[in-house]
Design a protein around this motif. Sequence first.
Motif, PDB file in Angstrom:
ATOM      1  N   TYR B 173       0.895  -0.804  -0.128  1.00 27.35           N
ATOM      2  CA  TYR B 173      -0.051   0.727   0.039  1.00 27.35           C
ATOM      3  C   TYR B 173       0.859   1.478  -0.257  1.00 27.35           C
ATOM      4  O   TYR B 173       0.244   2.125   0.835  1.00 27.35           O
ATOM      5  N   MET B 174       0.956   1.297  -1.022  1.00 30.69           N
ATOM      6  CA  MET B 174       2.455   2.854  -0.925  1.00 30.69           C
ATOM      7  C   MET B 174       2.142   2.821  -2.816  1.00 30.69           C
ATOM      8  O   MET B 174       1.793   2.644  -3.820  1.00 30.69           O
ATOM      9  N   LYS B 175       1.943   4.286  -3.132  1.00 30.29           N
ATOM     10  CA  LYS B 175       2.044   4.516  -4.430  1.00 30.29           C
ATOM     11  C   LYS B 175       3.324   5.687  -5.099  1.00 30.29           C
ATOM     12  O   LYS B 175       4.718   5.833  -3.788  1.00 30.29           O
ATOM     13  N   VAL B 176       3.590   5.554  -6.056  1.00 31.50           N
ATOM     14  CA  VAL B 176       4.830   6.638  -6.384  1.00 31.50           C
ATOM     15  C   VAL B 176       4.229   7.830  -7.682  1.00 31.50           C
ATOM     16  O   VAL B 176       3.325   7.419  -8.231  1.00 31.50           O
ATOM     17  N   GLU B 177       4.490   9.023  -8.026  1.00 26.57           N
ATOM     18  CA  GLU B 177       4.738   9.776  -8.796  1.00 26.57           C
ATOM     19  C   GLU B 177       6.321   9.666  -9.138  1.00 26.57           C
ATOM     20  O   GLU B 177       7.177  10.162  -8.315  1.00 26.57           O
TER      21      GLU B 177
END
Lengths: 227, 227, 227
Positions: B173-177
Motif C-alpha cells: 500500500y504505497m504509490k509513487v509519482e
Amino acid sequence: MKFVAADTGGALLTEDYEPVGLIATAAVLVEKPYRTATLSAVRYADPFNYDMSGRQAVRDEAFLAVELAREVKPDVIHLDSTIGGIEVRKLDEPTIDALTITDRGKEVWKDLAKDLQPLAKKFWEETGIEIIAIGKWSVPVRIAEIYSGIYTAKWAIDYARENGKVMVGLPRYMKVEIKPGQIYGESLDPREGGLFGEIEADTDGIGWELYPNPLVRRYMVLEVWRE
Amino acid sequence: MKFVAADTGGALLTEDYEPVGLIATAAVLVEKPYRTATLSAVRYADPFNYDMSGRQAVRDEAFLAVELAREVKPDVIHLDSTIGGIEVRKLDEPTIDALTITDRGKEVWKDLAKDLQPLAKKFWEETGIEIIAIGKWSVPVRIAEIYSGIYTAKWAIDYARENGKVMVGLPRYMKVEIKPGQIYGESLDPREGGLFGEIEADTDGIGWELYPNPLVRRYMVLEVWRE
Amino acid sequence: MKFVAADTGGALLTEDYEPVGLIATAAVLVEKPYRTATLSAVRYADPFNYDMSGRQAVRDEAFLAVELAREVKPDVIHLDSTIGGIEVRKLDEPTIDALTITDRGKEVWKDLAKDLQPLAKKFWEETGIEIIAIGKWSVPVRIAEIYSGIYTAKWAIDYARENGKVMVGLPRYMKVEIKPGQIYGESLDPREGGLFGEIEADTDGIGWELYPNPLVRRYMVLEVWRE
Ligand SMILES: [Mg+2]
Ligand SMILES: [Mg+2]
Ligand SMILES: [Mg+2]
C-alpha cells in the motif's frame, strides 16, 4: 490480462441491524488497469430464504462466472475462496484433505467440489480457461464484491418501491451513492488503490441514507425509501 | 530521537505479475516529526539472481544501516524483523530458541546471527548504539520501506532507458509519482499519519503508469517505458 | 437505536515514547447515524499510578457507562471487551470457562465479574437494559475510544498549563485538532465511515504538535506546551 471474478454480498437487515440473508451475486470482467469492471452481471438470491453455510454463495458465483466467461473469454476466473489459488478442476478428496484450511472448510469444499470440480474440468477442456480459488488476494474478486454491493443498492431501490422502505448492509468498507439514473460504489480502503464501480438504474422517486452499521465496525448500512 | 532504519522492497515482475526478485534495500535517517527521511541511502540487488529466503534482505539491511549510522550517529537502529524489539548483539542460540516465533524463523535467525550478532556487538562497543529487531511496529522501518519503493522506481527508470520497458511491484500500500527531476512516494494507509518520501532523479523521456496488482490486493504495479 | 458505550485510552508518555499509564475513560451516547456522540462523559485516571492489567479500565468503563445510561436510557450498553457480545449479567464461572478466549482473559473476567456481574444484573432488573461485552465490533465503542483521545488532549492542555509541557499517546489511528474553544478528533481509518467527536475546552495560550509515534505504527503522539 483479462479476469472474470464473482462474489456475493449485501444483506437484508432487520430494524436491529441483524442479517436476514444475502442479496446479490455479481460476476465482473476486469481488465487493465484493474480498478473497475468493464462488464458485470448479477443474479439475485432470495434473502428471506438463504443458506448461510457458505455453500450457496460459492456455487452461485462459480456458475455465474462461467456464464460470463463463456461470453468474454478471460485468461482466468477468480473465485472468492481463499485456498491458495488452487485450480478448482483439480479439487479431488486427497487434494482437499491436503489444504491448510479448517476441517469445516474441508467439509464445505468436499461438498462444493461435487458440482464445481466437473464444471471447472469441463470448462477448462472446452476453453483452456482455469477457475482458481484465490479469494482475498484477488483484486478482481474485490471488484466483484463492490459490484455485489452496487447491485444490492439496486435491489433495495426496487424493494422500497414495492414495499415502502428497506435496510440493507453493504459488503465490507464500501459505500454507494444513488445518483440520477445510476448507482456508484467505491471501496473505503485507500490501500486498495481506488477500486470502484457504476451501473445504470432507475433511481427516480427514491430517498436514501448511508451510515455505519453500529454492530459491525467498517460495514455500512443503506436505507432506501419511496418518496 | 534520531533513528536509522533499513528495509528491502520492490520486485521485478513478469508480464503475469509474478515476482522475479527484490530490487532495493534502503536505509533512512528519521527525525522528529517522523513522517519522512532527512537522509537516505540505497543498495540495489540483482533481481534476476535473488535469494528469496529472507536471509539476504535482513543481512543487506543491517550492513547498510550500520554504514549510514556511522555517519549520522542515531540513538538506535531499527531492523525489519518483528522479534519483539530485541537487541541484535544479544542474539545467541539460547536467546533465539526462547523467542516466540516459528521454528523456521529461528533457523533463519540462527543463520543470520552468525554475521549480525558480531556486527551489532562491535558497533555497540564502538558507538553505544543498539541495533534492535522491531519490525512492523517501527515507523522508521515503514519509512525505509517507502524509500525502497521510491528507489525501485528509480531502478525501473534506468532499466527502461536501457531495455525499453519494465514492470515492478511496489511495497505494500504505497504509490509513487514520477515528476520532472524527482520521484515522490507515499503510504496509501492514512492510519500511518502521512508517511512519504522524495528523491531526486533524472526522469526525462520516461512514460509510466501505476495501478493495482490484480493478484495481490493492496499492492501497486509500476510500469515504466522509454518514450 | 440508542447506544451507550465506554472505553479507555490515551497514555502519558515519557520523552522516549514509553507509556506511563492511561488517562481517560469516556462514556458516550450514540444515536443514528452513529458517526459521533450526542453526549459524552469522562473520568480521568491517574496515569502516574495506573494498573495496566486491563482490570481497572473495564471496571471504570462499566461504572461510567451505567452512570450515563441511568440518565439517557439507551437500548443497550456496549463495553470494550471482545467476548462475543455476551450479556455481562450472565457471566458466572462456567460461562466464562466456556468462552473461546485465552486462559489469561478468563482469569481477568473471573475477577472482573465479581463486581460487574452484580452491577449488570441489578441495572438490568431496574431498567431492562443489557450490558454486553462486544468490543472491537462495536461502532459506539470506537466512538468512545475517539472521545477518550479527545479528553486525553484536554487533560494534556490542563497538565501543560500547570507543568509547562507534556507528551501523550492517542488511541489507535486517530488524530486531534486543538481549535479556539474546542477540541476536535477523528478516526484516521476511512473504512470506519467517518467517525469523529468534539468537545468544548479552554484552549487559550497553548501550543501543540501531532505526529506519528515512531515506536508504535498507526498511533499518534500529541505534544502540548504552555506558550
Ligand atoms: Mg465472498
Ligand atoms: Mg522487509
Ligand atoms: Mg479499550
